[in-house]
Every structure is written in C-alpha cells, then in structure tokens.
Design an enzyme around this catalytic site. Structure first.
Site, short mmCIF file in Angstrom:
data_model
loop_
_atom_site.label_atom_id
_atom_site.label_comp_id
_atom_site.label_asym_id
_atom_site.label_seq_id
_atom_site.Cartn_x
_atom_site.Cartn_y
_atom_site.Cartn_z
N GLU A 1 39.93 23.39 -1.80
CA GLU A 1 41.04 22.43 -1.80
C GLU A 1 40.65 21.15 -2.53
OE1 GLU A 1 41.95 22.22 2.37
OE2 GLU A 1 42.31 24.38 2.41
N TYR B 1 41.29 20.23 10.41
CA TYR B 1 40.61 21.47 10.78
C TYR B 1 40.03 21.43 12.20
CZ TYR B 1 41.11 23.61 6.18
OH TYR B 1 41.62 24.18 5.04
#
Length: 390
Positions: free
Chosen positions: A139, A97
């Site tokens: 997730e 990310y």
C-alpha cells in the site's frame, strides 16, 4: 516467511477455521462496529454488510492467505495486490490494522472456544501480522506511485458534467478543485468516490474510470436497487448536479491493460463494460496495431451502456472487431447474436490476453470457455465489483 512451528499449527487448524469462517466473520463485524460505529458509517460499505456479501471477505482473505502460505511456502501475490489496491483507494492506514486484529481474534477465541489455545492464537497471530505487514508495504508503494504518499488519497473535485448513458447508468465528469492534474490512471483502474448521505454517513464506493485523461476524473455509475445496497448510486443519480463537490481518490486497481503487442480480448456483460471502455479508449488513442476482439452481453440495446462509444472506438483501430449478444434484442435494433455470450462462435487469436468483467455467472462461464479454448489461466484477468474479489 511463517515459522515452522506456526506453519504446522496453522496447517492442522485450517479445516476448523475454514469451517467456522462464516460465524467468525459475523462475530467479528458485530464486535468491530459496536466498538467503532464510525467504521460502518464512514468506511465499510453498508450495502454489502446488509446483504452479507462482505461478511466473509476479511476473515476469508486471512484464511486464504494462510492456506497458500502453508501449502506453497509463498504469499499469494495476486490476492495481496487486489486487497492492497482496494485499501489504498479507501484510504486505509497502518493504525487501523491493530483495531481489526483486536476484534478478529476476539471473534476467533469466542467461536473456537477451547480449541483456541495459546499455541493456536500465537500461530494465527503470526499469519495475521505477516499478511498485514506485507499489505502495508504494498500500500505504501502504491501510494508513492500515485503521488499521494505521506498524505491523504482524497481530493475535492467539482462536477463539471453528468451525462445519461442509459436509464440506470450515468457518466460523471469532475475536475480537481485545486486545478492541479490528477495522477494518470492505467486503463482498467477505478477511483473511490465518497459522498455524504442524508443521515450524515460518508459512504464510499468504487467506480471504474472510462477514460485515463489527467484533467478530470470520468467514471460511470449504475443505479442499483436499494437502499441499502444502492444508497450511494441512488444518491448520485438523484442528487448529484453540475457544480457539486465530491471527494475522489487517486486511481487504483490491479486489473489493467498490459503494454505488450499481444492480441487482446475484452469481454464484459452489463455494467462490466466500464473498465473495458477505458481499455478500448487507450488502445484507440494510440491507434494500436494489436488485434483487438471485444465481446459484450446485455439484456437489450436500451440497457447497453456505451454502445455508441464501443462502435466508434473499434472503428478507429486497424485490426479490431466487436461482437454483441442481447438476451432480448429489440426488433428495430438487433444484436449481432441473441442469448448469452458464447465464445465458441468467434475466433480467439492465438496468444491473446483476456480481460473479463461482469456478473459472477458471466465470469465463470466465459472463463471456462476461454480455458477450454486453450487460453492459459495466467492470461485471463478478472475485474470484480464485489467483496468476493478479495
């Protein structure tokens, strides 16, 4: 929640960001792949990058997330769930990310120029990390549920069967090399399959499971035109043989058969029949008493994958019916109906929950027909095979 100051800034700049999404996306991916060519080689779909379908997906998802957040004051859960399932399937990790953030915001600064003030960048940074942190939490939960937390989603599978469905569709059956059961999938889910291509790239594609068995992964592959669009499907069709070992993920996917007793409509076109066959198989295995209406459209009988399975599974259910449309039916094997799917010619049970999968035009047409027939939008679920699904 987004701070009030950031929300005001995001609300004011949404039109400008939305108008520039195409250019921001192009600059972003150019920067990302220049700095990290391994991501294009081994993670991102090179076919979707080449034809442009993925160019707007990530930046567009951030903008869509921000739009809902500032207009409704809550995160768009359906959007986040869909992205999280895809990320979990691909093996995306938290440390990726910050990489995306660096290159995405460099692209925003480059494209917006002087309009990308410190206040604007700070506000959109808050949006990005709010979305990223939420996705990471989802997730993590999905990996926990699939039994792959703290490790990799990938396992080695050995191909034990490949079966021709049509000229361009094959079924692959593969069992884990380690001999352990695989996580039980929910009907409608998919797995990611990673293959090594001749140039050394390890490309990944998702394929719908056509069965929820726990001793093997069973999925169908349609050969697409290409390369680059069909480089993985073409490789599997031409080179995959029994005994080969491939890497396959745990099952993921947010469009799954519900467990209620409500009537169910399964509508598909082309290779969109694959998740529907998985759902129909689950219903038949339970000899479900639910009313089941199956609708499918195809070019002709020879291109209709799983036609025999469709007939056999429907016959096992006490209250089920199938309706098939062919655009160009063969004289010796006509369809129930000719042309495109038209739900106006069949009975839609009251209170039905609908599952749709197929080309975009099919989804739009059938979705509209269902809403016109009074089916609430919340009861219409779409599975999409393109980045537009984000």
């Amino acid at each position: 929640m987004l701070s009030e100051t950031s929300a005001a800034t995001v609300r004011a700049t949404l039109p400008a960001v939305g108008e520039a999404i195409g250019e921001i996306s192009s600059v972003f991916y150019g920067r990302l792949f220049t700095a990290h060519p391994e991501l294009l080689r081994d993670l991102f779909n090179r076919g979707n990058q080449a034809n442009g379908t993925q160019q707007r997906a990530l930046a567009g998802a951030v903008a869509a997330f921000a739009s809902v957040l500032v207009q409704e004051g809550a995160a768009p859960q359906a959007l986040l769930d869909r992205i999280a399932h895809k990320h979990a399937s691909l093996g995306i990790t938290r440390d990726q990310y910050p990489i995306v953030y660096t290159h995405l915001f460099a692209a925003i600064a480059e494209v917006l120029g002087e309009a990308a003030t410190d206040d604007v960048v700070d506000a959109w940074t808050e949006v990005y990390w709010l979305m990223a942190d939420t996705l990471c939490a989802i997730e993590d939960r999905l990996r926990d549920e699939a039994g792959v937390s703290g490790g990799t989603t990938w396992r080695e599978f050995r191909v034990v069967g490949r079966y021709t469905e049509t000229a361009d569709v094959l079924t692959v059956l593969a069992r884990p090399v380690d001999g352990h059961p695989i996580p039980r999938a929910r009907a409608g889910q998919y797995v990611s399959v990673q293959v090594e291509l001749p140039d050394g790239a390890h490309q990944i594609r998702q394929y719908s499971l056509t069965s929820t068995r726990t001793d093997a992964a069973q999925f169908a592959v349609k050969k697409l035109a290409g390369p680059p669009a069909g480089e993985v499907s073409g490789h599997l069709h031409q080179h995959l043989t029994e005994g080969d070992v491939v890497r396959i993920s745990a099952p993921f996917g947010d469009v799954v058969l519900d467990v209620s007793d409500r009537p169910v409509l399964l509508a598909s076109a082309g290779i969109g029949c694959t998740p529907m066959i998985g759902m129909l198989g689950d219903l038949a295995a339970d000899t479900s008493a639910r009313r089941v209406v199956v609708v499918h459209g195809d070019r002709d009988e020879s291109t209709h994958a799983f036609r025999a399975d469709l007939e056999q599974l429907v016959a096992k259910l006490p209250d089920a019916a199938a309706h098939v449309w062919y655009e160009h039916p063969q004289e010796d094997r006509p369809a129930d109906r000719t042309g495109l799917v038209d739900l106006g010619t069949i009975d839609i049970p009251e209170g039905a929950v609908a599952y749709l999968c197929g080309p975009t035009a099919f989804l739009e047409a059938v979705g509209t027909q269902l809403r016109d027939r009074g089916v609430p939008a919340a009861d219409i679920h779409y599975e999409l095979f393109t980045p537009a699904g984000f």
